[in-house]
Write a protein that holds these residues in place. Sequence first.
Motif, PDB file in Angstrom:
ATOM      1  N   ALA A 279       0.856  -1.185   0.000  1.00  0.00           N
ATOM      2  CA  ALA A 279       0.000   0.000   0.000  1.00  0.00           C
ATOM      3  C   ALA A 279       0.894   1.237   0.000  1.00  0.00           C
ATOM      4  CB  ALA A 279      -0.908  -0.004   1.222  1.00  0.00           C
ATOM      5  N   CYS A 280       0.517   2.241  -0.763  1.00  0.00           N
ATOM      6  CA  CYS A 280       1.342   3.444  -0.890  1.00  0.00           C
ATOM      7  C   CYS A 280       1.522   4.154   0.448  1.00  0.00           C
ATOM      8  CB  CYS A 280       0.695   4.420  -1.867  1.00  0.00           C
ATOM      9  SG  CYS A 280       0.765   3.907  -3.591  1.00  0.00           S
ATOM     10  N   ARG A 281       2.633   4.848   0.549  1.00  0.00           N
ATOM     11  CA  ARG A 281       2.877   5.701   1.699  1.00  0.00           C
ATOM     12  C   ARG A 281       1.908   6.883   1.719  1.00  0.00           C
ATOM     13  NH1 ARG A 281       9.199   5.961   0.359  1.00  0.00           N
ATOM     14  NH2 ARG A 281       8.313   5.200  -1.607  1.00  0.00           N
ATOM     15  N   ASP A 282       1.737   7.469   2.893  1.00  0.00           N
ATOM     16  CA  ASP A 282       0.895   8.659   2.969  1.00  0.00           C
ATOM     17  C   ASP A 282       1.707   9.894   2.603  1.00  0.00           C
ATOM     18  OD1 ASP A 282       2.421   9.406   5.200  1.00  0.00           O
ATOM     19  OD2 ASP A 282       0.892   8.837   6.651  1.00  0.00           O
ATOM     20  N   ALA A 283       1.100  11.051   2.721  1.00  0.00           N
ATOM     21  CA  ALA A 283       1.741  12.285   2.282  1.00  0.00           C
ATOM     22  C   ALA A 283       3.028  12.588   3.041  1.00  0.00           C
ATOM     23  CB  ALA A 283       0.760  13.459   2.430  1.00  0.00           C
ATOM     24  N   GLU A 284       3.145  12.083   4.264  1.00  0.00           N
ATOM     25  CA  GLU A 284       4.355  12.307   5.072  1.00  0.00           C
ATOM     26  C   GLU A 284       5.392  11.197   4.891  1.00  0.00           C
ATOM     27  OE1 GLU A 284       1.176  12.771   6.537  1.00  0.00           O
ATOM     28  OE2 GLU A 284       1.482  14.864   5.934  1.00  0.00           O
ATOM     29  N   GLY A 285       5.085  10.219   4.073  1.00  0.00           N
ATOM     30  CA  GLY A 285       6.028   9.132   3.831  1.00  0.00           C
ATOM     31  C   GLY A 285       5.871   7.953   4.766  1.00  0.00           C
ATOM     32  N   ASN A 286       4.809   7.938   5.559  1.00  0.00           N
ATOM     33  CA  ASN A 286       4.572   6.818   6.459  1.00  0.00           C
ATOM     34  C   ASN A 286       3.951   5.646   5.703  1.00  0.00           C
ATOM     35  OD1 ASN A 286       5.363   8.355   8.822  1.00  0.00           O
ATOM     36  ND2 ASN A 286       3.406   9.424   8.612  1.00  0.00           N
ATOM     37  N   ALA A 287       4.283   4.435   6.109  1.00  0.00           N
ATOM     38  CA  ALA A 287       3.815   3.243   5.403  1.00  0.00           C
ATOM     39  C   ALA A 287       2.317   3.053   5.582  1.00  0.00           C
ATOM     40  CB  ALA A 287       4.564   2.012   5.920  1.00  0.00           C
ATOM     41  N   GLY A 288       1.699   2.415   4.578  1.00  0.00           N
ATOM     42  CA  GLY A 288       0.339   1.942   4.717  1.00  0.00           C
ATOM     43  C   GLY A 288      -0.756   2.955   4.472  1.00  0.00           C
ATOM     44  N   GLY A 289      -0.471   4.057   3.786  1.00  0.00           N
ATOM     45  CA  GLY A 289      -1.502   5.059   3.550  1.00  0.00           C
ATOM     46  C   GLY A 289      -2.618   4.577   2.638  1.00  0.00           C
ATOM     47  N   ASN A 290      -2.244   3.888   1.558  1.00  0.00           N
ATOM     48  CA  ASN A 290      -3.197   3.283   0.617  1.00  0.00           C
ATOM     49  C   ASN A 290      -4.149   4.302   0.006  1.00  0.00           C
ATOM     50  OD1 ASN A 290      -4.208   1.043  -0.823  1.00  0.00           O
ATOM     51  ND2 ASN A 290      -5.905   0.815   0.602  1.00  0.00           N
ATOM     52  N   ASP A 291      -3.668   5.511  -0.239  1.00  0.00           N
ATOM     53  CA  ASP A 291      -4.511   6.532  -0.850  1.00  0.00           C
ATOM     54  C   ASP A 291      -3.720   7.250  -1.926  1.00  0.00           C
ATOM     55  OD1 ASP A 291      -7.137   8.193  -0.617  1.00  0.00           O
ATOM     56  OD2 ASP A 291      -5.526   9.681  -0.664  1.00  0.00           O
ATOM     57  N   LEU A 292      -4.252   7.275  -3.158  1.00  0.00           N
ATOM     58  CA  LEU A 292      -3.510   7.839  -4.283  1.00  0.00           C
ATOM     59  C   LEU A 292      -3.260   9.328  -4.107  1.00  0.00           C
ATOM     60  CD1 LEU A 292      -2.218   7.432  -7.042  1.00  0.00           C
ATOM     61  CD2 LEU A 292      -4.477   7.779  -8.080  1.00  0.00           C
ATOM     62  N   GLU A 293      -4.249  10.065  -3.611  1.00  0.00           N
ATOM     63  CA  GLU A 293      -4.057  11.503  -3.414  1.00  0.00           C
ATOM     64  C   GLU A 293      -2.908  11.769  -2.452  1.00  0.00           C
ATOM     65  OE1 GLU A 293      -6.379  15.465  -1.680  1.00  0.00           O
ATOM     66  OE2 GLU A 293      -7.471  13.595  -1.988  1.00  0.00           O
ATOM     67  N   ASP A 294      -2.870  11.054  -1.340  1.00  0.00           N
ATOM     68  CA  ASP A 294      -1.784  11.231  -0.378  1.00  0.00           C
ATOM     69  C   ASP A 294      -0.436  10.896  -1.001  1.00  0.00           C
ATOM     70  OD1 ASP A 294      -3.149  12.238   1.736  1.00  0.00           O
ATOM     71  OD2 ASP A 294      -3.105  10.437   2.963  1.00  0.00           O
ATOM     72  N   TYR A 295      -0.397   9.824  -1.778  1.00  0.00           N
ATOM     73  CA  TYR A 295       0.881   9.414  -2.369  1.00  0.00           C
ATOM     74  C   TYR A 295       1.358  10.433  -3.396  1.00  0.00           C
ATOM     75  CZ  TYR A 295       4.506   6.392  -4.301  1.00  0.00           C
ATOM     76  OH  TYR A 295       5.707   5.866  -4.707  1.00  0.00           O
ATOM     77  N   LEU A 296       0.441  11.007  -4.158  1.00  0.00           N
ATOM     78  CA  LEU A 296       0.826  12.046  -5.111  1.00  0.00           C
ATOM     79  C   LEU A 296       1.376  13.271  -4.380  1.00  0.00           C
ATOM     80  CD1 LEU A 296      -2.130  11.801  -7.656  1.00  0.00           C
ATOM     81  CD2 LEU A 296       0.238  11.067  -8.021  1.00  0.00           C
ATOM     82  N   LYS A 297       0.824  13.564  -3.216  1.00  0.00           N
ATOM     83  CA  LYS A 297       1.377  14.657  -2.406  1.00  0.00           C
ATOM     84  C   LYS A 297       2.769  14.303  -1.916  1.00  0.00           C
ATOM     85  CE  LYS A 297      -3.052  16.533  -0.846  1.00  0.00           C
ATOM     86  NZ  LYS A 297      -3.963  16.747   0.307  1.00  0.00           N
ATOM     87  N   TYR A 298       2.971  13.040  -1.557  1.00  0.00           N
ATOM     88  CA  TYR A 298       4.304  12.589  -1.153  1.00  0.00           C
ATOM     89  C   TYR A 298       5.300  12.764  -2.303  1.00  0.00           C
ATOM     90  CZ  TYR A 298       8.097   9.307  -0.155  1.00  0.00           C
ATOM     91  OH  TYR A 298       9.337   8.733   0.015  1.00  0.00           O
ATOM     92  N   LEU A 299       4.831  12.560  -3.537  1.00  0.00           N
ATOM     93  CA  LEU A 299       5.679  12.755  -4.722  1.00  0.00           C
ATOM     94  C   LEU A 299       5.762  14.221  -5.131  1.00  0.00           C
ATOM     95  CD1 LEU A 299       4.585   9.708  -6.947  1.00  0.00           C
ATOM     96  CD2 LEU A 299       6.639   9.920  -5.531  1.00  0.00           C
ATOM     97  N   GLN A 300       5.164  15.087  -4.312  1.00  0.00           N
ATOM     98  CA  GLN A 300       5.222  16.542  -4.483  1.00  0.00           C
ATOM     99  C   GLN A 300       4.483  17.020  -5.724  1.00  0.00           C
ATOM    100  OE1 GLN A 300       9.478  17.418  -4.141  1.00  0.00           O
ATOM    101  NE2 GLN A 300       9.288  17.521  -1.918  1.00  0.00           N
ATOM    102  N   ILE A 301       3.372  16.367  -6.044  1.00  0.00           N
ATOM    103  CA  ILE A 301       2.465  16.860  -7.070  1.00  0.00           C
ATOM    104  C   ILE A 301       1.552  17.890  -6.420  1.00  0.00           C
ATOM    105  CG2 ILE A 301       0.745  16.234  -8.793  1.00  0.00           C
ATOM    106  CD1 ILE A 301       3.523  14.989  -9.244  1.00  0.00           C
ATOM    107  N   ASP A 302       1.340  19.025  -7.076  1.00  0.00           N
ATOM    108  CA  ASP A 302       0.595  20.101  -6.436  1.00  0.00           C
ATOM    109  C   ASP A 302      -0.892  19.762  -6.322  1.00  0.00           C
ATOM    110  OD1 ASP A 302      -0.947  21.735  -8.800  1.00  0.00           O
ATOM    111  OD2 ASP A 302       0.928  20.862  -9.520  1.00  0.00           O
ATOM    112  N   ASP A 303      -1.530  20.345  -5.304  1.00  0.00           N
ATOM    113  CA  ASP A 303      -2.932  20.059  -5.006  1.00  0.00           C
ATOM    114  C   ASP A 303      -3.846  20.389  -6.169  1.00  0.00           C
ATOM    115  OD1 ASP A 303      -2.194  19.190  -2.534  1.00  0.00           O
ATOM    116  OD2 ASP A 303      -2.912  20.941  -1.432  1.00  0.00           O
TER     117      ASP A 303
END
Length: 338
Positions: A279-303
Amino acid sequence: MKLTIALSATLLTISTAKRFVFTIDDDCNYDALSVTAARDYEITPERLISLLGETVEVDAREVVDVLCEKARANNSSPKMGAYDFGDINGKGWQFDNNYFDGGTYINEEYEAVATEDTFEEIYNDIAKNTLITFPNDNTSDGGCMDKDPADNTDVCYVDLASGAASSHVAGGFAIFPNDTEGASHCHGMAWSGDLTATDTRYRGNSLFYISMYDHLSQRGYVREVPGSPMCGCINQMPVVSRADCTEMDVKETYQITLNDNADKRMRAKITDTTITFNACRDAEGNAGGNDLEDYLKYLQIDDATINKYLVGPNDNEEQSNCPAAIRDFLVAKEITTQ
């Protein structure tokens, strides 16, 4: 006698040549090679630069960069051991494209048709240890549905012009107010813009895992939202509240061979790969976020970019923002509603 002396000299030259084999985990670069060389052979930085055929470090770094890039390129080539995505079904690129559009008998009959290996075998024997090439005509962020999926999202609307290549309809739209689309499931993947990064190079593995193994063979999710592809770039997909997300943890082992002789022959290759799907990391890089929006924020894609396609919230139990998204879409189309 002259012949004997010449032969002896040749043998002496060969026997005194030194061959070094270095094993590097994950990061293939000059610094990692330098650490390994010092640890395994007590090679000084000056000697390493010489082994690389250079006299200054900056040039030696470029040599290692070229070696590592060649190893990655070879690892990505079906001629050198990578697994061609087209070999999964073995029916050609057009069949695969139609599958991602949702228009093959696999999608209709919910049957796996991998030619030589079942999807289970490909997952266990290939997807977890061998690079699978990414199909050139599909840059999927992955969104897959069937007649009775686990409901993890709210579908807001489909702009048919966005997915015209899949639906073969030039324009029009469909809106789904008040959850009228029924139970729907959306799942995504994303990768960095770095072409050397593992998430980019191994994205074919993610595409196979999400679409063909996990969703098709394990869950039976093979249908598209009408008017859009089953799997495609996020800008081709329906606008939804949220999506699940899968990322990979890829571990690679590089082997670099240097020869301490006149021609300074050298080579590098990837000798071992281990891939796990998480499962993808969350926006802060923590394991198990499982949310595409959070992961895109982790990859620094703008809101602003994210929220055009994923309108929120990222908790499917909360009230969807689809009503506002539908209203804004209709206003942009100059359509008023009561």
